[in-house]
Design an enzyme around this catalytic site. Structure first.
Site, mmCIF file in Angstrom:
data_model
loop_
_atom_site.group_PDB
_atom_site.id
_atom_site.type_symbol
_atom_site.label_atom_id
_atom_site.label_comp_id
_atom_site.label_asym_id
_atom_site.label_seq_id
_atom_site.Cartn_x
_atom_site.Cartn_y
_atom_site.Cartn_z
ATOM 1 N N SER A 38 1.121 -1.702 -0.223
ATOM 2 C CA SER A 38 -0.089 -0.267 -0.245
ATOM 3 C C SER A 38 0.526 0.770 -0.322
ATOM 4 O O SER A 38 1.444 1.579 -1.365
ATOM 5 C CB SER A 38 -1.532 -0.222 1.768
ATOM 6 O OG SER A 38 -1.882 0.509 1.117
ATOM 7 N N HIS A 80 -7.229 -5.798 -1.911
ATOM 8 C CA HIS A 80 -5.849 -4.722 -1.223
ATOM 9 C C HIS A 80 -4.564 -5.904 -0.409
ATOM 10 O O HIS A 80 -5.055 -6.536 1.010
ATOM 11 C CB HIS A 80 -6.593 -3.484 -0.307
ATOM 12 C CG HIS A 80 -5.679 -2.941 0.003
ATOM 13 N ND1 HIS A 80 -4.640 -2.678 -0.532
ATOM 14 C CD2 HIS A 80 -4.441 -2.772 0.775
ATOM 15 C CE1 HIS A 80 -3.855 -1.142 -0.907
ATOM 16 N NE2 HIS A 80 -3.947 -1.178 0.786
ATOM 17 N N ASP A 113 -8.123 -3.940 -6.655
ATOM 18 C CA ASP A 113 -7.781 -3.551 -5.245
ATOM 19 C C ASP A 113 -8.583 -2.115 -5.310
ATOM 20 O O ASP A 113 -8.160 -0.873 -5.650
ATOM 21 C CB ASP A 113 -6.404 -3.394 -5.952
ATOM 22 C CG ASP A 113 -5.498 -3.145 -4.236
ATOM 23 O OD1 ASP A 113 -5.756 -2.613 -3.660
ATOM 24 O OD2 ASP A 113 -4.615 -2.898 -4.303
#
Length: 486
Positions: free
Chosen positions: A210, A449, A420
């Site tokens: 991320s 994710h 995602d």
């Protein structure tokens, strides 16, 4: 008031208790001299060790004021197989990473990887047990969360000017305002290189997810010859967590939502609809009803944000369906508890997100962006394109954002889910183009994710494991088919 349900705070699950801190310390930690000891909450991770590293606040003044960085280590249990250190970051910005090595080990990190490296975690500057920042956020400001209220009109954007400016002013006048110009991704990357030096390692390997993907991209750009094997998971675009990334959340929800619609259709017991079109219509119906009459402090914006958050993992879909069902039938809404360290999570996130790059500063631009995104991505676009504290952030910046380029060794592996919500594939492709020949991109036909090691796609997971253990990457970008049974 509205509960903070934004998924930007997902890293709160890694919250730990405080380490001793002294931001006024001025001594330098010599190379290789980290003093390892017990970690907070060590009973949950008995093999994890922790230490504190002092680093410059301002790397332009390396002998000046210092702050502290909390570091952790999960040492390899096979010294003969150990090849180095694997520095990790779980994302954020604003999330603690101190317990992350233990989280990875408990979440399916392959034994080959655990044996090959000492897994290193840390709290980035401004966060948790490192020298923390604050914005003195009130309970109401914390409950408001990270997504601006959904703007249905230009006037809705205008109404958010005052609360957004107020938060920026609080951050800029807080007791830790002196840290703001220096609490950036670039300086966190420099802290990472100080960690490498303190560990006595000539190079480091890296696994970041991320926001951690951007942190890793910045590190390997600033220190291209000191990175060994770099794995970036669930990738932000080359601009990091800028206004483009914020607006991409809306596209991410649109990309991911069909997976939930299919789940809801396959589970008629929730009573949400019998076709994907009906499930989508139910989304807008529930958001409109909660805007008109909030329940348990949940309005339409909080409903949208909570839906977005629970789409991060396939395993959360039953929980999301129950939430929708309760919202639809008038039942008790199943809501999470807010993390105890929410103020620091939000303050440190604002520091990095607003400080890394220049955001639009005029009301008219945000109104225009909302008008565009509300049409393109109606599920969330009226929220994520709207004005936020970054529009009013103190102007002082010590350096421009780091520009990700193709200069450096070809030692980057990117892994990415096709659907995602938090870091959409569109941004990952932009980062891949910026890296050029430095990177190989592996995409997985799955939603959610996070790919490695949490995802079920063996093709993508095996590619990451092979690279970390042997250094071998796919010869070219690789598209992994859906996992059987998905």
């Amino acid at each position: 008031m509205r509960r903070s349900l934004s998924l930007a705070l997902a890293a709160a699950a890694l919250t730990v208790t405080a380490l001793p801190s002294s931001s006024a310390a001025t001594t330098t930690t010599p190379q290789g001299a980290l003093k390892w000891g017990p970690c907070p909450e060590s009973a949950a991770a008995p093999r994890l060790e922790c230490a504190t590293l002092r680093v410059p606040l301002d790397y332009r003044d390396p002998d000046g004021r210092r702050i502290e960085i909390a570091v952790s280590r999960l040492a390899s249990e096979k010294p003969a197989q150990r090849r180095g250190v694997l520095l990790t970051n779980p994302g954020g910005p604003g999330g603690s990473g101190l317990l992350y090595p233990a989280v990875l080990a408990a979440s399916g990190m392959p034994r080959k990887v655990l044996d090959s490296y000492d897994i290193i975690g840390f709290d980035p500057r401004g966060v948790g047990h490192s020298t923390p920042v604050t914005c003195n956020l009130t309970q109401e400001q914390q409950w408001r969360g990270n997504f601006p209220p959904y703007a249905h009109t230009a006037a809705d954007v205008t109404r958010e000017v005052r609360p957004a400016r107020k938060i920026a002013e609080q951050c800029g006048s807080s007791p830790t305002a002196w840290m703001l110009p220096h609490t950036t991704t670039a300086n966190t990357a420099r802290d990472m290189d100080r960690i490498r030096t303190a560990l006595g390692e000539p190079e480091l390997s890296y696994l970041g997810a991320s926001y951690g993907s951007y942190l890793g991209a910045v590190y390997t750009t600033l220190f291209p010859r000191r990175g060994d094997r770099i794995v970036l998971d669930s990738n932000l675009g080359p601009g990091g967590y800028d206004d483009t990334a914020m607006r991409l959340f809306a596209r991410g929800l649109e990309d991911r939502f069909p997976d939930f619609a299919a789940f809801a259709v396959a589970h008629p017991e929730y009573g949400l609809g019998t076709t994907p079109r009906q499930i989508r219509a139910k989304f807008f119906d529930l958001a409109e009803r909660l805007d008109a009459k909030p329940r348990q402090n949940v309005d339409g914006t909080a409903f949208r944000a909570h839906t977005f958050e629970l789409l991060y993992a396939d395993g959360s879909m039953p929980q999301l369906a129950e939430f929708w069902q309760a919202a639809d039938t008038g039942g008790q809404l199943p809501l999470p508890e807010l993390p105890a360290d929410l103020e620091n999570l939000m303050a440190s996130r604002f520091a990095v997100v607003c400080g890394d790059s220049r955001w639009p500063r005029t009301l008219r631009e945000y109104q225009r962006n909302v008008a565009v995104d509300r049409l393109k991505y109606p599920m969330l676009g009226g929220s994520t394109a709207s004005i936020n504290p970054c529009a009013f952030w103190p102007r002082k910046r010590i350096e421009p954002p780091v520009r990700i380029t193709d200069r450096g060794p070809s030692n980057v592996l990117m892994v990415q889910n096709e659907r995602d919500p938090g870091t959409p594939l569109a941004g990952a492709r932009e980062l891949r183009r910026a890296f050029g020949g430095r990177a190989t991109l592996v995409t997985a036909d799955q939603g959610g994710h996070g790919v490695f090691p949490y995802g079920r796609n063996a093709c993508a997971n095996d590619a990451a494991t092979r690279f970390l253990v042997t250094g071998e990457r796919p010869a070219r970008d690789l598209a992994c088919a859906a996992h059987p049974g998905k």
